[in-house]
Scaffold this active site. Sequence first.
Site, mmCIF file in Angstrom:
data_model
loop_
_atom_site.group_PDB
_atom_site.id
_atom_site.type_symbol
_atom_site.label_atom_id
_atom_site.label_comp_id
_atom_site.label_asym_id
_atom_site.label_seq_id
_atom_site.Cartn_x
_atom_site.Cartn_y
_atom_site.Cartn_z
ATOM 1 N N LYS A 278 0.802 -1.234 0.000
ATOM 2 C CA LYS A 278 0.000 0.000 0.000
ATOM 3 C C LYS A 278 0.834 1.284 0.000
ATOM 4 O O LYS A 278 0.381 2.308 -0.501
ATOM 5 C CB LYS A 278 -0.961 0.009 1.200
ATOM 6 C CG LYS A 278 -2.126 -0.956 1.049
ATOM 7 C CD LYS A 278 -3.111 -0.807 2.194
ATOM 8 C CE LYS A 278 -4.198 -1.865 2.108
ATOM 9 N NZ LYS A 278 -5.246 -1.688 3.121
ATOM 10 N N ASP B 153 -9.892 3.037 2.100
ATOM 11 C CA ASP B 153 -10.038 2.367 3.404
ATOM 12 C C ASP B 153 -10.673 3.299 4.443
ATOM 13 O O ASP B 153 -11.582 2.897 5.168
ATOM 14 C CB ASP B 153 -8.670 1.916 3.935
ATOM 15 C CG ASP B 153 -8.202 0.609 3.311
ATOM 16 O OD1 ASP B 153 -9.061 -0.196 2.890
ATOM 17 O OD2 ASP B 153 -6.977 0.397 3.237
HETATM 18 P P1 NAP Z 1 0.572 -3.134 11.116
HETATM 19 O O1 NAP Z 1 1.029 -1.869 10.494
HETATM 20 O O2 NAP Z 1 1.370 -4.368 10.942
HETATM 21 O O3 NAP Z 1 0.384 -2.854 12.705
HETATM 22 C C1 NAP Z 1 0.092 -3.893 13.575
HETATM 23 C C2 NAP Z 1 -0.207 -3.361 14.976
HETATM 24 O O4 NAP Z 1 -0.546 -4.484 15.801
HETATM 25 C C3 NAP Z 1 0.960 -2.665 15.662
HETATM 26 O O5 NAP Z 1 0.472 -1.595 16.427
HETATM 27 C C4 NAP Z 1 1.541 -3.770 16.562
HETATM 28 O O6 NAP Z 1 2.168 -3.290 17.744
HETATM 29 C C5 NAP Z 1 0.282 -4.471 16.969
HETATM 30 N N1 NAP Z 1 0.569 -5.844 17.396
HETATM 31 C C6 NAP Z 1 0.929 -6.885 16.606
HETATM 32 N N2 NAP Z 1 1.123 -7.994 17.352
HETATM 33 C C7 NAP Z 1 0.887 -7.620 18.642
HETATM 34 C C8 NAP Z 1 0.905 -8.331 19.889
HETATM 35 N N3 NAP Z 1 1.192 -9.618 19.954
HETATM 36 N N4 NAP Z 1 0.577 -7.638 21.022
HETATM 37 C C9 NAP Z 1 0.272 -6.327 20.969
HETATM 38 N N5 NAP Z 1 0.233 -5.606 19.817
HETATM 39 C C10 NAP Z 1 0.533 -6.248 18.670
HETATM 40 O O7 NAP Z 1 -0.919 -3.519 10.618
HETATM 41 P P2 NAP Z 1 -1.982 -2.569 9.876
HETATM 42 O O8 NAP Z 1 -1.704 -2.577 8.419
HETATM 43 O O9 NAP Z 1 -2.063 -1.281 10.616
HETATM 44 O O10 NAP Z 1 -3.348 -3.424 10.070
HETATM 45 C C11 NAP Z 1 -3.962 -3.538 11.341
HETATM 46 C C12 NAP Z 1 -5.272 -4.302 11.252
HETATM 47 O O11 NAP Z 1 -6.228 -3.613 10.432
HETATM 48 C C13 NAP Z 1 -5.165 -5.716 10.645
HETATM 49 O O12 NAP Z 1 -5.726 -6.618 11.582
HETATM 50 C C14 NAP Z 1 -6.027 -5.710 9.426
HETATM 51 O O13 NAP Z 1 -6.767 -6.903 9.317
HETATM 52 C C15 NAP Z 1 -6.998 -4.569 9.718
HETATM 53 N N6 NAP Z 1 -7.516 -3.986 8.449
HETATM 54 C C16 NAP Z 1 -8.840 -4.116 8.178
HETATM 55 C C17 NAP Z 1 -9.362 -3.599 6.996
HETATM 56 C C18 NAP Z 1 -10.826 -3.767 6.700
HETATM 57 O O14 NAP Z 1 -11.244 -3.453 5.572
HETATM 58 N N7 NAP Z 1 -11.623 -4.201 7.628
HETATM 59 C C19 NAP Z 1 -8.529 -2.931 6.097
HETATM 60 C C20 NAP Z 1 -7.175 -2.795 6.406
HETATM 61 C C21 NAP Z 1 -6.665 -3.338 7.593
HETATM 62 P P3 NAP Z 1 3.752 -2.871 17.752
HETATM 63 O O15 NAP Z 1 3.805 -1.512 17.128
HETATM 64 O O16 NAP Z 1 4.129 -2.875 19.187
HETATM 65 O O17 NAP Z 1 4.468 -3.921 16.935
#
Ligand code: NAP
Length: 292
Positions: free
Chosen positions: A70, A106
């Site tokens: 993205k 999004d």
């Molecule tokens: P990302 O950039 O990889 O960020 C992941 C986040 O999760 C970080 O804040 C990370 O914390 C935290 N995390 C991961 N493992 C963890 C753990 N074991 N304990 C505590 N915190 C943890 O991901 P993203 O791209 O922002 O996406 C986040 C979510 O949005 C995903 O689940 C995705 O499915 C959802 N999403 C949904 C849609 C929809 O259309 N519904 C669209 C896009 C995304 P740290 O910073 O400490 O590593």
Amino acid sequence: MIDGFTRTCGVFGNPVEHTMSPAIHNFLAEQTGRNLVYIPCHVETGQLEAAIKGAFALNLLGANVTVPYKSDVISYLKEVDSLAAQIGAVNTLVRMEDGYKGYNTDMPGLYRAMGADGIGIEGERVLILGAGGVARAVAMLLTQKNAAEIVLLNRTVEKAQAIADEVNDSGGKRLARAISIADFDTLPADVKYLAIQATNVGMYPKTEACVIEEETFYRRIHTGYDLIFNPLQTKFMRLVEAQGGKAFNGLKMLLYQGIIAYELWTGCTVSEELARRTYGNMLAAMRERHKD
Ligand code: NAP
């Protein structure tokens, strides 16, 4: 029926094998009578530029872009919409004469989904769990839609602080602050928050995981919005409901980001009635996938 006039759209990502987007766009094309097909395109590491050039050369009308491309895709576009540029992430490509223009659907998708679920943002005190790419975009949406307060909770507090600083600099006021997830108990106990779960914790197949387990956290939440849609009911949602709050998953966000992309590609307007039927089609596709 596919014939010589069929237009093609697709989703570029890695992996893309579990995408729900074909269940949105092929259904919309059928229902709106468009001669359009939507396909998954697995783009290997290092092949993104070739994929974008190839898509343009093959006359693709448009595409979605998903994890992990993205942000990287921006380098290969002719133009980027101002909202997508501000967020720093593009999930939709729209064909122009000399290349693709990038949009982010999004966040408008999340806003429309929250509206459809009867959730307002203006004046709300909001918790965001997570500080990744999506959490940052959510914080910007909340700022634009006049939330009263934003508290970012993250395992790595520095990342949450960086987003809070950015939000406060852009708005010119101290709207956002950051705390470590471990310190959630420092939140006032008498305030009821809207909480947006923007981490990937609890996603299939690790469905019994949740970033915060303690009941005292969930007593502070009147509405919990989990951006995860697989499973449809996450542990976070169950814990919110157990303390009397309302809970929603991210499937409607996925639906509306898709609808906005489809509207950009085709120029048509998708009615709320068709949106509801498309949502039904997505649910059926998800149940079919998990029936074993
Ligand atoms: P990302 O950039 O990889 O960020 C992941 C986040 O999760 C970080 O804040 C990370 O914390 C935290 N995390 C991961 N493992 C963890 C753990 N074991 N304990 C505590 N915190 C943890 O991901 P993203 O791209 O922002 O996406 C986040 C979510 O949005 C995903 O689940 C995705 O499915 C959802 N999403 C949904 C849609 C929809 O259309 N519904 C669209 C896009 C995304 P740290 O910073 O400490 O590593």
